[in-house]
Design a protein around this motif. Structure first.
Motif, PDB file in Angstrom:
ATOM      1  N   MET A 113       1.840   6.828  -6.740  1.00 23.18           N
ATOM      2  CA  MET A 113       0.804   7.767  -7.177  1.00 23.18           C
ATOM      3  C   MET A 113       1.205   9.210  -6.884  1.00 23.18           C
ATOM      4  N   ALA A 114       1.884   9.421  -5.734  1.00 22.03           N
ATOM      5  CA  ALA A 114       2.338  10.779  -5.426  1.00 22.03           C
ATOM      6  C   ALA A 114       3.363  11.262  -6.453  1.00 22.03           C
ATOM      7  N   ASP A 163       1.509  12.175  -9.579  1.00 23.72           N
ATOM      8  CA  ASP A 163       0.820  13.460  -9.447  1.00 23.72           C
ATOM      9  C   ASP A 163       1.777  14.640  -9.535  1.00 23.72           C
ATOM     10  N   THR A 188       0.826  -1.210   0.000  1.00 25.80           N
ATOM     11  CA  THR A 188       0.000   0.000   0.000  1.00 25.80           C
ATOM     12  C   THR A 188       0.859   1.259   0.000  1.00 25.80           C
ATOM     13  N   ALA A 189       1.913   1.256   0.816  1.00 26.47           N
ATOM     14  CA  ALA A 189       2.809   2.414   0.870  1.00 26.47           C
ATOM     15  C   ALA A 189       3.517   2.627  -0.472  1.00 26.47           C
ATOM     16  N   ARG A 242       1.029   4.178  -2.856  1.00 22.00           N
ATOM     17  CA  ARG A 242       0.772   5.583  -2.574  1.00 22.00           C
ATOM     18  C   ARG A 242       1.951   6.459  -2.986  1.00 22.00           C
TER      19      ARG A 242
END
Length: 380
Positions: free
Chosen positions: A299-300, A303, A292-293, A296
């Protein structure tokens, strides 16, 4: 007549002698008949007496054998379906399993009646003889039995003397005091306190005795650790001793705690250690949190990369707009300038072509050229 009278006088003395000769002959016939009846009765009573005591029995097919040979070990009176270990030990196993040939031992399981039969290879123990075949249970209630055995060619030495002044013996059942905490649930070493009541059976007091505490798991030999108890046990007195016991980190399962003193194992106490489920929970959460980390973080990063692309697109579109505006302004100014220059001319002059900015003064049509429409035939 004289001869007859002499025979009659000697006849009463001859009859008792005859009776004396007959009596000894009857005695030997009676003794042999009584002996064979007594011998068979004594033999069958030996085995039930051992079974009636409730102690396990071990028998060997041979009393002596050399290294590389084998012997058959049989036993009865054991707990049904019990796991046993068979070892050849030196010095009558007074030093514990350290004096046994552990690498050449065998394991067996008793049947429903508590009996077993197993072949055991003959090996030389690390200690000199006198030797024994030691049979003991692995799990459950502790039980053991020894049978004398001679390893041919193995050195023989007298048993070591007890170096301490006192001779200690366990007088009560040992107890492991303590409980596991939260850290143990997450894999911390399990700790207990072994409480034993011992008595000094020797003639001299035991001052600051040094005990050996061992822990073993399964069929493996115990790992010993020396611990000194501060105090004095007088001769004929008893004392309660407490010794700490600790297992490795993450240990779980069935363990056996042994207490030895003076080269002899005094007592063995089973210890069941639960599984550290906190460690399992930690790994499960770790397998969920890390993916999960990583997702994330990815995705960061995506972005943060996307706005740069948008800015570049905006810059490109803005640059194109500015270029088009400049071109359009240039065209507009050229058109206005041309219109302003041709405003003084009359009709048909080059000023009418002010809407064509791509014409330069050098390429513009000549002013001498007539721009009037020709008249059609028959027109006035």
């Amino acid at each position: 007549m004289a001869a007859l009278a002499l025979c009659a006088a000697l006849a009463p003395g001859l009859w008792p002698a005859a009776g004396a000769q007959v009596a000894p002959r009857a005695v030997p016939h009676a003794v042999p008949r009584a002996v064979p009846h007594a011998a068979p009765r004594a033999v069958p009573h030996a085995a039930p007496r051992a079974a009636a005591d409730g102690k396990p029995v071990v028998q060997l097919s041979a009393k002596e054998a050399g290294k590389g040979g084998s012997l058959t070990v049989t036993g009865r009176g054991w707990r049904p379906k019990a796991l046993l270990t068979l070892l050849i030990c030196g010095q009558n196993m007074i030093g514990g399993s350290n004096s046994c040939a552990n690498g050449d031992g065998r394991a067996t399981t008793t049947d429903a009646h508590g009996a077993f039969r197993r072949k055991l290879p003959v090996a030389e123990p690390p200690k000199p003889c006198p030797c024994v075949v030691h049979v003991a249970t692995v799990t459950g209630a502790a039980a053991a039995a020894d049978a004398p055995f001679t390893v041919a060619g193995h050195p023989v030495a007298p048993l070591p003397r007890e170096a301490t002044g006192g001779r200690l013996a366990v007088l009560a059942q040992p107890r492991l005091a303590g409980s596991s905490g939260l850290l143990t649930w997450f894999g911390a070493p399990a700790q207990r306190e072994l409480t034993v009541t011992v008595g000094n059976l020797g003639p001299a007091p035991a001052r600051d005795p040094v005990f050996r505490v061992g822990t073993s798991h399964g069929v493996f030999a115990p790992k010993w650790e020396e611990q000194q108890w501060r105090g004095t046990i007088p001769a004929g007195k008893k004392a309660r001793i407490r010794l700490p016991v600790e297992l490795p980190a993450g240990a779980h399962g069935d363990y056996l705690v042994s207490l030895a003193y003076g080269g002899r194992t005094l007592v063995e106490q089973p210890w069941g250690v639960g599984r550290p489920w906190g460690v399992t929970l930690f790994w499960v959460l770790l397998c969920v949190v890390i993916p999960t980390a990583v997702f994330r973080i990815g995705m960061a990063l995506v972005d943060r990369v996307r706005p740069h692309r948008r800015d570049r697109s905006r810059r490109r579109s803005t640059g194109r707009g500015h270029a088009a505006g400049r071109l359009h302004g240039t065209r507009t100014r050229t058109k206005d300038r041309t219109a302003h220059d041709g405003s003084t001319d009359g009709p048909g002059t080059p000023g009418d072509s002010g809407g064509l900015p791509w014409f330069t003064p050098d390429t513009a049509p000549s002013t001498t050229t007539s721009t009037e429409r020709p008249t059609s035939k028959g027109s006035a």
